[in-house]
Write a protein that holds these residues in place. Structure first.
Motif: not given
Length: 93
Positions: A1-9, A12-17, A46-51, A56-60
């Motif tokens: 999942m960490s690769e999916e998060i990295h790809t998302l970050l 996408h620009d900050n507006t989308f995030l 699911n809750p774990d993935a959501q959090i 990850a987005i917040w700390t980005h």
């Protein structure tokens, strides 16, 4: 999942995030209230993935870019409430 998060970050620009993070915040609030704690109401499924995604987005975001409407303490509060709900469900189920 960490690769999916990295790809998302990275793709996408900050507006989308910001928009995604706000949607995820709203999902958590709904999940914990009128959503009946059904995973289908969470963007991540699911809750774990959501959090995990929310943290990850917040700390980005750099200092000065972090949303004023959502703190890490808010995210951790959602996490605590969601985990309590999961624990309660496993005890009663």
């Amino acid at each position: 999942m960490s690769e999916e998060i990295h790809t998302l970050l990275e793709t996408h620009d900050n507006t989308f995030l910001y928009q995604l993070l706000d949607r995820m915040r709203q999902d958590c609030a709904y999940y914990l209230s009128f959503g009946g704690r059904h995973n289908k109401y969470l963007w991540a499924g699911n809750p774990d993935a959501q959090i995990l995604y929310m943290k990850a987005i917040w700390t980005h975001f750099k200092e000065g870019e972090k949303p004023e409407w959502l703190t890490m303490e808010d995210i951790e509060g959602f996490e605590t409430k969601m985990k309590e709900d999961l624990k309660d469900a496993s005890i009663s189920g």
